[in-house]
Write an enzyme that holds these catalytic residues in place. Structure first.
Site, short mmCIF file in Angstrom:
data_model
loop_
_atom_site.label_atom_id
_atom_site.label_comp_id
_atom_site.label_asym_id
_atom_site.label_seq_id
_atom_site.Cartn_x
_atom_site.Cartn_y
_atom_site.Cartn_z
N GLY A 1 -9.19 -12.10 10.72
CA GLY A 1 -8.14 -11.84 9.89
C GLY A 1 -7.05 -10.88 10.19
N GLY A 2 -7.12 -10.54 11.70
CA GLY A 2 -6.24 -9.55 12.37
C GLY A 2 -4.81 -9.94 12.19
N HIS B 1 -5.51 -10.02 23.39
CA HIS B 1 -6.57 -9.44 22.57
C HIS B 1 -7.28 -8.56 23.54
CE1 HIS B 1 -6.34 -12.19 19.03
NE2 HIS B 1 -6.22 -13.01 19.92
N LEU C 1 -8.59 -14.26 0.02
CA LEU C 1 -8.55 -15.63 0.18
C LEU C 1 -9.80 -16.28 0.99
CD1 LEU C 1 -4.88 -16.05 1.40
CD2 LEU C 1 -5.81 -16.24 -0.94
#
Length: 488
Positions: free
Chosen positions: A113-114, A165, A335
């Site tokens: 979720g980054g 990343h 969510l």
């Protein structure tokens, strides 16, 4: 017939236009940005956050709708700690100087979720000088007030400046040099402070999400994996597939590759890889290597300025705001309808995934315990500070000679009080006592206000403190004790 035919054509045309607009919106407006659009109207009061999207918040806590920070995952209402942490580990308040030389560095781990959190950092924070984001551009410009210097090192501000990343090993060795190139040291008045942050996720769901991502043809071949001054050789880090990508791979194939970097990714990306010889797997046994990496990841996570959990969006928001004294414009939303959640996985397969990610499983349990203890510690501190303000308000009233509440003198004074004058309503505390409207109800919880510099003052208003004081007994011993017991 002609009129009916015309109406039918118009109706069909209207439906086609609506469907076309929905399709275009999916491309033009990213999901997180669209959330900010419809959540913007809720920024005045986070208590009104949509409960249906928060994972059943009220039902998990007996209908406690007044507290937006209740259990978000439907777990037991009372949290039981399993690890012992020091006060230094739990008390996380950073004196973040956005006008000085402080920099927030976001370590973005894949499929946690980054991306959503990264967009919150550049689009959803109350700032004196908001980040400049333009349509069609992936990066935003996040300058300090009055300076052309960035305060945020992340994918959506500086890009992948240290590699795609980049992990803890890469960032800690790369960020200072990259920032020195962008902003020469001679322009700094004080040494630059770097505050590292990250987001973690439940290992099983993160692993499944990465598999689905790779299955659709995504790769991270551009990642450098720099460690001890060099990138790993092909022998040290073989590829799991022979073509351009691994699209269409089954979950069995994904789990069968012994070189798959998805295994224990969170532990590896948070640890100091130089402690285990980087990607040289012959330096020590697999068990010893995993134990060293796990302890290093725990230590780095504990020392980070902040970390959040994907499964606790509201608490993540709360702890970030409290840590950095910054306030988000719109509340985070829980969510649960992710691609990984739509995968039907047999219990045996889940057990295999947990075995493949045993270090990540241990790390997440440790991180969750630390995260919830930090949250509990922060809320207890708020209650303690509110209690101290009530006591101070009580002492001020006593000094002025006013009788304490609940006594006959107070009742008689309330009956025979004279007509209010401007002098009597001079202070906010007195206005609250005289029945003036409580403006603090329109502020962001937990009763924080923003000063002129858009930084959180994080003080509960005296008016609200005095209002709650009316219901307090003179002897606060039982009340003070109960306020220090965290109710989830």
């Amino acid at each position: 017939m002609d009129e009916k035919s015309t109406n039918s054509r118009l109706l069909i045309a209207l439906v086609m236009v609506v469907l076309f607009g929905v399709i275009v919106l999916q491309y033009v407006c990213p999901s997180s940005d669209c959330q900010l659009l419809h959540l913007g109207s809720l920024s005045k009061s986070r208590d009104n956050a949509p409960q249906s999207q928060a994972g059943g918040i009220d039902s998990a806590n007996g209908g406690n709708a007044g507290d937006p920070y209740v259990a978000e995952d439907g777990a037991l209402s009372r949290f039981v700690p399993h690890f012992n942490f020091t006060t230094k580990d739990l008390d996380r308040v950073i004196d973040f100087n956005i006008n000085g030389d402080d920099v927030i560095v976001f370590l973005h781990i894949q499929k946690t979720g980054g991306t959503t959190f990264g967009r919150h950092l550049v689009r959803n924070i109350h700032l004196e000088r908001p980040c400049e984001c333009h349509a069609g551009q992936k990066k935003c410009t996040c300058y300090r007030p009055g300076k052309k210097e960035t305060w945020l090192f992340s994918r959506f501000s500086t890009g992948w400046s240290c590699g795609l990343h980049a992990d803890w090993t890469e960032l800690t060795n790369c960020v200072p040099s990259k920032m020195s190139v962008k902003e020469p040291p001679e322009t700094q008045k004080l040494p630059r402070k770097y505050h590292y942050i990250t987001i973690l996720r439940d290992p099983v769901w993160r692993y499944l999400s990465e598999w689905r991502h790779v299955q659709r043809g995504a790769t991270w071949k551009a990642s450098v994996h720099w460690c001890d001054g060099r990138a790993p050789t092909l022998a040290e880090l073989p590829s799991c597939y022979g073509g351009d990508d691994w699209s269409g791979c089954s979950l069995e194939e994904f789990m069968a590759c012994p070189y798959n970097l998805a295994n224990n990714r969170q532990t590896r990306m948070l640890a100091d890889l130089s402690l285990v010889g980087c990607y040289n797997l012959t330096a020590m046994s697999e068990q010893e290597r995993g134990a060293v990496l796990l302890e290093s990841a725990k230590r780095n996570l504990r020392r980070m300025a902040f970390f959040g959990l994907t499964e606790y969006q509201r608490k993540t928001q709360y702890l970030f705001e409290r840590t950095f004294r910054l306030a988000f414009i719109a509340p985070f939303t829980q969510l649960n309808g992710t691609r990984a959640a739509s995968v039907e996985v047999e219990p045996d397969t889940q057990r295999r995934i947990r075995q493949l990610n045993q270090w990540d499983v241990e790390l997440y349990e440790y991180a969750r315990d630390l995260f919830l203890q930090r949250y509990q510690f922060a809320r207890q501190q708020e209650r303690r500070q509110a209690r101290e303000r009530r006591q101070q308000a009580r002492r001020r009233l006593r000094t002025k000679g006013q009788p304490p509440p609940g006594t006959r003198g107070a009742a008689s004074a309330a009956v025979t009080k004279p007509t209010k004058s401007p002098q009597m309503l001079g202070s906010p505390q007195q206005q609250q006592l005289e029945g003036a409207p409580d403006q603090s109800q329109n502020q962001l919880p937990p009763e924080w206000t923003l000063d002129d510099q858009n930084a959180g003052s994080w003080e509960e208003s005296d008016a609200r403190a005095v209002e709650s004081w009316w219901d307090a007994d003179e002897n606060d011993s039982i009340e003070d004790y109960m306020e220090n017991v965290e109710q989830w």
